[in-house]
Write an enzyme that holds these catalytic residues in place. Sequence first.
Site, PDB file in Angstrom:
ATOM      1  N   HIS A  25      13.620  28.002  18.358  1.00  8.13           N
ATOM      2  CA  HIS A  25      13.405  29.350  18.891  1.00  8.13           C
ATOM      3  C   HIS A  25      14.663  29.872  19.594  1.00  8.13           C
ATOM      4  O   HIS A  25      15.130  30.988  19.308  1.00  8.13           O
ATOM      5  CB  HIS A  25      12.231  29.336  19.864  1.00  8.13           C
ATOM      6  CG  HIS A  25      11.925  30.662  20.476  1.00  8.13           C
ATOM      7  ND1 HIS A  25      11.017  31.543  19.933  1.00  8.13           N
ATOM      8  CD2 HIS A  25      12.423  31.285  21.590  1.00  8.13           C
ATOM      9  CE1 HIS A  25      10.961  32.637  20.673  1.00  8.13           C
ATOM     10  NE2 HIS A  25      11.809  32.504  21.690  1.00  8.13           N
ATOM     11  N   GLU A  26      15.194  29.070  20.505  1.00 11.68           N
ATOM     12  CA  GLU A  26      16.359  29.517  21.268  1.00 11.68           C
ATOM     13  C   GLU A  26      17.604  29.600  20.395  1.00 11.68           C
ATOM     14  O   GLU A  26      18.472  30.451  20.613  1.00 11.68           O
ATOM     15  CB  GLU A  26      16.602  28.579  22.460  1.00 11.68           C
ATOM     16  CG  GLU A  26      15.463  28.513  23.460  1.00 11.68           C
ATOM     17  CD  GLU A  26      15.077  29.876  24.002  1.00 11.68           C
ATOM     18  OE1 GLU A  26      15.944  30.775  24.066  1.00 11.68           O
ATOM     19  OE2 GLU A  26      13.897  30.040  24.368  1.00 11.68           O
ATOM     20  N   HIS A  29      17.891  33.017  18.899  1.00 13.32           N
ATOM     21  CA  HIS A  29      18.550  33.972  19.799  1.00 13.32           C
ATOM     22  C   HIS A  29      20.061  33.738  19.808  1.00 13.32           C
ATOM     23  O   HIS A  29      20.857  34.677  19.723  1.00 13.32           O
ATOM     24  CB  HIS A  29      18.027  33.815  21.228  1.00 13.32           C
ATOM     25  CG  HIS A  29      16.583  34.163  21.404  1.00 13.32           C
ATOM     26  ND1 HIS A  29      16.023  35.323  20.918  1.00 13.32           N
ATOM     27  CD2 HIS A  29      15.568  33.500  22.046  1.00 13.32           C
ATOM     28  CE1 HIS A  29      14.742  35.371  21.250  1.00 13.32           C
ATOM     29  NE2 HIS A  29      14.443  34.275  21.923  1.00 13.32           N
TER      30      HIS A  29
END
Length: 377
Positions: A25-26, A29
């Site tokens: 997920h990170e 980003h």
Amino acid sequence: MIETPGFIVTVLAFIAVIGPLVFVHEFGHYIVGRWCGVKAETFSIGFGKEIAAWVDSRGARWRLGLLPLGGYVKFKGDMSVASQADPKWLELPAAERAQSFPGKPVWQRAAIVFAGPAINFLFALVIMAGFALAYGENVTPAVASKVMAGSAAEKAGIRAGDRIVAIDGRRIDRFDQLTQSVFHRPGELSSFALDRGGRTIILPITIGVREEKDRFGNHYRFGQLGIRSAAPVQRNVSLLEAPGVAVDRTVSIVRMMVETMGQMVTGRRPLDELGGPLKMAQLSGEQADRGIEDFIFFMALISINLGFINLLPIPMLDGGHLLFYAIEAVQRRPVSPQVQEWAYRSGLAVLLTVMVLVTLNDLSSFGLWKSLSGLIG
């Protein structure tokens, strides 16, 4: 009875699930931020006390926190891990402002934020596509080969040979779609459309309830119709077809999440079924105990769940940021700092309330309150 594995297996399984998914997920980003020319200052897996860290050649600090319940990427110009803009970013030199998150166009900021949930869905799609290639697709028709005595299906009038074509207006083609639609609706009254010898019949059916419990005494309620299919029909899936099958399965899972959330909001499903990190750890251990295939599929489900929750329009979550960017794009100016501050505080209050609720639910499901009442009594 649902068996549960030991404590060590449960903890290791939980870390094996949540760690990679938070990283994925990170990293979504982070990588899109890099493509947009934004400097990442911190990439953290976990919160709290730092247990390990290193600094890469770009100056970003990669760290591991003690509590593996999430993570964050802090970009230049961010005031906090929630990506609130630091007012001081405007005082930076021009070259550094160009590398800051608030200095980017709204579409780039939206792309960076959206990339986190998107890569969670992509991660799940890859797993689903792999399963489709390895095991094919179950295309067993939704036909009642046998109706169980005393079941909800028999009470409603379903006969052997009936084909279920829709539930509450939603088309049903395969038996697995029927199972999924019934599974999360225990005790609910639904409208079933049947094909019986070429005639369409509409039957109101109160879906039956099947209960199971684990070694802690926790009860689980599942919907059950009480029919059996004919021999399973499996078809091979080609490399070109696998993505489509994966998308179909992922959409079905998201639809189930939306419906389950709606049931809780409307009171049709009790809030004590809402689980938190402790329940997720328990389920991680159970799936690991069942085998690597079940464990990997469970990771795909959690990845979809993580992506879906983060897209909810709640400040502090990715969906809340995207809502602000959408407003900014329409009105051609950012939402005022005062409104953002109020929204972030409200969002934090909502998230903390939900966290307390799910933790209490988890502790209750493990029998803590019964144990305490026994000690007091």
